[in-house]
Scaffold this active site. Structure first.
Site, mmCIF file in Angstrom:
data_model
loop_
_atom_site.group_PDB
_atom_site.id
_atom_site.type_symbol
_atom_site.label_atom_id
_atom_site.label_comp_id
_atom_site.label_asym_id
_atom_site.label_seq_id
_atom_site.Cartn_x
_atom_site.Cartn_y
_atom_site.Cartn_z
ATOM 1 N N TYR A 1 -44.007 28.566 -24.509
ATOM 2 C CA TYR A 1 -44.392 29.537 -23.558
ATOM 3 C C TYR A 1 -42.291 30.680 -24.618
ATOM 4 O O TYR A 1 -42.047 30.286 -24.266
ATOM 5 C CB TYR A 1 -43.993 30.322 -22.943
ATOM 6 C CG TYR A 1 -45.270 28.978 -21.842
ATOM 7 C CD1 TYR A 1 -46.004 29.109 -21.819
ATOM 8 C CD2 TYR A 1 -44.175 27.617 -21.379
ATOM 9 C CE1 TYR A 1 -46.841 28.085 -21.157
ATOM 10 C CE2 TYR A 1 -44.647 26.375 -20.952
ATOM 11 C CZ TYR A 1 -46.229 26.609 -20.806
ATOM 12 O OH TYR A 1 -47.630 26.034 -20.063
ATOM 13 N N ARG A 2 -42.760 32.202 -24.857
ATOM 14 C CA ARG A 2 -41.396 32.722 -26.010
ATOM 15 C C ARG A 2 -40.673 32.655 -24.227
ATOM 16 O O ARG A 2 -40.798 32.950 -23.241
ATOM 17 C CB ARG A 2 -42.082 33.932 -26.265
ATOM 18 C CG ARG A 2 -42.117 34.835 -25.131
ATOM 19 C CD ARG A 2 -42.462 36.333 -25.681
ATOM 20 N NE ARG A 2 -43.282 37.731 -24.560
ATOM 21 C CZ ARG A 2 -43.757 38.030 -24.545
ATOM 22 N NH1 ARG A 2 -44.946 38.324 -25.229
ATOM 23 N NH2 ARG A 2 -43.840 38.669 -23.704
ATOM 24 N N ASP B 1 -46.303 41.028 -30.224
ATOM 25 C CA ASP B 1 -47.389 40.476 -29.783
ATOM 26 C C ASP B 1 -48.136 39.599 -31.328
ATOM 27 O O ASP B 1 -48.634 40.809 -32.293
ATOM 28 C CB ASP B 1 -46.975 40.517 -28.595
ATOM 29 C CG ASP B 1 -47.372 39.464 -27.248
ATOM 30 O OD1 ASP B 1 -47.341 38.033 -28.268
ATOM 31 O OD2 ASP B 1 -46.745 39.333 -26.588
#
Ligand SMILES: Cc1cc2nc3c(=O)[nH]c(=O)nc-3n(C[C@H](O)[C@H](O)[C@H](O)COP(=O)(O)O)c2cc1C
Ligand SMILES: [Mn+2]
Length: 498
Positions: free
Chosen positions: A174-175, A280
């Protein structure tokens, strides 16, 4: 060949194989790296080790997963289907018959037993330990990827949590948007296991983040396993060797001993901030939304730690091959619940959740619809927006062939299913976030039982004539390329098609 044991042996392997270029020029992690990597990925180029990123003493590794060859090298197998075959052998295990079968069965069982992670007393990831005020994310060459990103983002982490209710570990990618030297946001999307651990938390949730892992363990963080299965176990199985873990310094969690960098810290109940926007993998900026704040209590490192990164954006990007690895590796597991599925393809241009093409062994009226609904009820595939179903002989990876059957076999009134259900958090198209329409296209051949007229026969040349032409080809004096059946269509295929 066994998969690499840590990031450094992986870098060495890539270098030996001519798959890595060292960039010694000073390069800015603020946007400049992205533009270089974008061009390199789209031309099928090498992994890049930026040895002199501006403002940091740590090298930055990127594009390690950017081609099919590197992705298969990471797993130490000849193809991604071979990786899937290892899992299939275990999933499809039958009670052994003869002695040979029993021995083979024992070996398979041992491969499962050996997958469990193993605690060791110390590891290189803690050669340097920074705590309290010494913790400083400014030390790392964290990229700001796209012009509209408000801050740098850690993009290739393995985020480790424990389910507060069951105690089972979860590892996910997860960024993490940098807020300041000692805090980041944690981008736990609604449908993910990490988010479930967070929802179940008490006053405080402990979190550890591993950066710079061997490639199989790094991949496993992105794998959509069921909630109760530890991603480190999958990594151990695929590596053929357990993931070694050490106790973190300031939180009650274990972290991979071989990591280059570990961030430890906590999340306080209810502490949220506006994360994003972020360029994204959908190809768009996802707007700012509230996400939890991760406060670091320690940062540990190997000496001379290498910082790993990835850029997502308009496909194809490096993450295409992480996704393709998941597509291949999870086919045996999907077939366990939906055995009539022959193969499937998630087109890279569909950003994974937008489209799935699936071929089935059709056995009864409405069978294609059954499979659509099965996929819409299956793990993370449930977020798939469009499902195209074709017959078993259709090559789902050849989009030209799929389009042919969608055009030829479909009566839109009879064969299109419009449904609704949960959608990916990042999908900007639906009117509501998280929920909206689903499209199913049944491109299989229909019979009278499905309301169709008698179905015509497809055109196929006789095998004898094909053989005759094969054997006489040189006599005709035509371009040699056309001789190989079907390959004349090759140039039309896109870079990432198989
Ligand atoms: C490069 C990359 C970045 C990702 N970033 C995120 C992210 O920011 N948030 C998220 O929820 N999922 C993200 N994912 C997808 C998750 O890693 C994936 O859904 C994984 O299965 C999550 O693990 P979990 O099922 O244990 O929660 C990313 C995947 C990749 C390959
Ligand atoms: Mn999980």
């Amino acid at each position: 060949m066994a998969p690499p044991r840590d990031l450094r042996s992986w870098v060495a392997l890539l270098e030996r194989e001519g798959e890595l270029v060292r960039v010694d020029a000073e390069v800015d992690p603020d946007l400049e790296v992205t533009e270089i990597v974008d061009r390199t990925v789209k031309s099928g180029g090498p992994a890049l080790l930026f040895t002199n990123p501006k403002g940091s003493n740590h090298a930055l590794l990127i594009n390690q997963f950017g081609t099919e060859r590197r992705m298969t090298m990471a797993f130490g197998e000849a193809s991604l289907d071979a990786v899937a075959g290892k899992l299939e052998a275990v999933i499809e295990m039958q009670p052994p018959q003869g002695l040979v079968d029993k021995v083979r069965g024992l070996k398979r069982l041992k491969s499962i037993a050996d997958s469990l992670p193993k605690e060791v007393r110390n590891g290189p990831c803690q050669e340097i330990v920074l705590t309290g005020d010494e913790v400083d994310l400014d030390l790392l060459p964290i990229q700001r990827c796209w012009p509209g990103d408000p801050a740098p983002f850690i993009t290739l982490p393995a985020v480790i949590t424990r389910d507060p209710r069951t105690g089972t570990r979860n590892v996910g990618m997860y960024r993490m948007q940098k807020i300041d030297r000692r805090s980041t946001y944690m981008h736990w999307q609604l449908h993910k296991d990490g988010a479930a651990d967070w929802r179940g938390m008490g006053e405080r949730l402990e979190v550890a983040v591993a950066l710079g892992l061997d490639p199989v363990t790094a991949y496993s963080a992105s794998a959509p396993l069921p909630k109760h299965i530890d991603e480190f176990m999958l990594a151990g199985f695929l590596r053929g060797e357990p993931v070694e873990l050490v106790r973190a310094k300031t939180v009650d969690l274990q972290v991979p001993a071989n990591a280059e960098i570990v961030l430890e810290g906590t999340i306080e109940r209810g502490e949220l901030g506006l994360e994003g926007p972020f360029g994204d993998h959908t190809g768009f900026y996802t707007p700012a939304e509230p996400f939890p704040v991760f406060r670091l209590t320690a940062m540990t490192m190997r000496r001379g730690a290498i910082y790993p990164s990835i850029v997502v954006g308009k496909p194809p990007q490096e993450d295409a091959w992480l996704g393709k690895a998941t597509e291949r590796i999870f086919l045996p597991a999907i077939r366990m619940t939906v055995p009539e599925i022959v193969d499937y393809d998630l087109p890279v241009a569909g950003a994974f959740h937008n489209c799935a093409i699936v071929s089935i062994r059709k056995a009864f009226p409405g069978h294609a619809r059954k499979v659509m609904h099965a996929l819409w009820g299956l793990g993370m595939l449930s977020l798939t927006k469009a499902v195209v179903v074709v017959d078993e002989h259709v090559n789902v990876h050849d989009y030209g062939e799929v389009f042919f059957y969608v055009g030829a076999n479909v009566d839109p009134k009879r064969d299109v299913v419009l449904s609704e259900g949960p959608l990916d958090q990042l999908d900007h198209a639906p009117t509501l976030q998280f929920f909206g329409g689903k499209l199913g296209i049944d491109a299989t051949a229909k019979g009278p039982t499905e309301g169709a007229r008698p179905w015509p026969e497809e055109i196929v040349m006789d095998a004898e004539i094909r053989q005759l032409v094969d054997s006489r080809w040189s006599e005709y004096g035509i371009d040699a390329d056309a001789a190989r059946n079907g390959s004349a269509r090759r140039p039309l295929r896109q870079l990432l098609r198989r």
